[in-house]
Design an enzyme around this catalytic site. Structure first.
Site, mmCIF file in Angstrom:
data_model
loop_
_atom_site.group_PDB
_atom_site.id
_atom_site.type_symbol
_atom_site.label_atom_id
_atom_site.label_comp_id
_atom_site.label_asym_id
_atom_site.label_seq_id
_atom_site.Cartn_x
_atom_site.Cartn_y
_atom_site.Cartn_z
ATOM 1 C CB SER A 43 -1.176 -0.153 1.168
ATOM 2 O OG SER A 43 -1.934 0.939 0.949
ATOM 3 C CG ASP A 74 -6.941 -2.314 -3.338
ATOM 4 O OD1 ASP A 74 -7.309 -1.434 -3.044
ATOM 5 O OD2 ASP A 74 -5.901 -2.700 -3.204
ATOM 6 C CG HIS A 89 -6.053 -1.818 0.221
ATOM 7 N ND1 HIS A 89 -5.057 -1.663 -0.926
ATOM 8 C CD2 HIS A 89 -5.745 -1.266 1.471
ATOM 9 C CE1 HIS A 89 -4.179 -0.730 -0.179
ATOM 10 N NE2 HIS A 89 -4.534 -0.509 1.214
#
Length: 312
Positions: free
Chosen positions: A159, A253, A283
């Site tokens: 991320s 996501d 995610h």
């Protein structure tokens, strides 16, 4: 494919808690909640008794930077992976990502070094970038301390950490530093991206578009920062010559499309890219040890490391 049943049950349970929106919290409150949730996930992670850890403080441009080294007993020189944690730049730390770093080490047998870069809003862009790049230089000088192969060095992150890893890889190329690869788990690659996946998945699968906007406000000094490749690596015009890249995306996501767009842009400039979309998952899935996809992505990342460190 439909949301994996295990993932759906997890999402339903989290949503039932009715956690307050990040925008209503102070960074300290948001961090406390994030750490508490990560501790619950860590309790479900497999035991890793054969992994040795060492906590160090290394010099950095804004003070000392904490790092944690993960290694198993080995005789031969092994790959070295520098890991930058996620959490929207603001929330994560070494402790809350301990189980992720352990999973990467266990799957790959590499030495993994997790970097506790200073976080915004106290340390805004580009300070985390500067610290992560300083950590790269430090591990290059100390690679042999853990009997690693100094010519088999990777950067990785998930991320926001994937964003930092991608930026560090670009800065490494600029400075003539050879990396064997970059491993990006559902990275954010363009802080201003408008994509279909954000429109479809940005309001219902835990990571919200409003959350991402808050992270951006905490991280960046101005909106103009988002135009810079050091914040949005997909905006670098010339991607040729970057190190081989493993990009993992999650089907449900909001960041899926921008990560896959970055993979395709790299491929268009002849970069060796392994792009893997993990179906039925959301995610943050690498942090959830009871998701089958969390184990699968670590196995795939380990194969990427092994293949790109194999003798030519």
């Amino acid at each position: 494919m439909p949301l994996d049943p295990t993932v759906q049950e997890y999402v339903t349970r989290i949503q039932a808690l009715h956690a307050p929106a990040l925008r209503t919290l102070t960074p300290e409150q948001a961090r406390e909640g994030f750490v508490a949730s990560q501790k619950l996930l860590q309790a479900a992670a497999p035991m890793t008794p054969n992994i040795l850890t060492e906590d160090l403080m290394i010099p950095g441009p804004y003070g000392e930077i904490p790092v944690r080294v993960y290694a198993s007993a080995h005789q031969e020189a092994v790959p070295l992976v520098l890991f930058f944690h996620g959490g929207g730049f603001v929330l994560g730390d070494i402790e809350s990502y301990d189980h992720v770093a352990r999973a990467l080490q266990a799957a790959s047998s590499a030495v993994v070094i997790s970097v506790g870069y200073h976080r915004p809003p106290e340390f805004k862009f580009p300070k985390p970038v500067d610290e992560c790049f300083a950590a790269l230089h430090w591990v290059m000088r100390h690679a042999t301390d853990w009997n690693t192969d100094p010519h088999c060095l990777f950067v990785s992150g998930d991320s926001a950490g994937g964003n930092l890893a991608a930026v560090v890889a670009q800065k490494a190329r600029h400075d003539g530093i050879t990396l064997r690869g970059q491993i990006l788990f559902y990275p954010t690659t363009d802080m201003l991206a408008v994509t279909a996946s954000k429109q479809i998945f940005g309001t219902q699968y835990l990571l919200q578009n409003d959350d991402m906007a808050w992270f951006g406000e905490m991280y960046l000094r101005t909106v103009e920062d988002a135009l810079l490749p050091e914040a949005s690596p997909a905006r670098l015009p010339n991607l040729a010559g970057l190190s081989p890249t493993f990009i993992a995306t999650a089907e449900y996501d909001p960041l899926r499309d921008e990560a896959e767009d970055y993979a395709h842009a790299l491929q268009a400039q002849s970069v060796d890219v392994w792009l893997r979309r993990y179906e039925g998952v959301i995610h943050g899935f690498v942090s959830v040890p009871f998701f089958a996809q969390a184990s699968a992505v670590m196995r795939d990342a380990a194969r990427f490391i092994q293949q790109h460190c194999a003798p030519s």
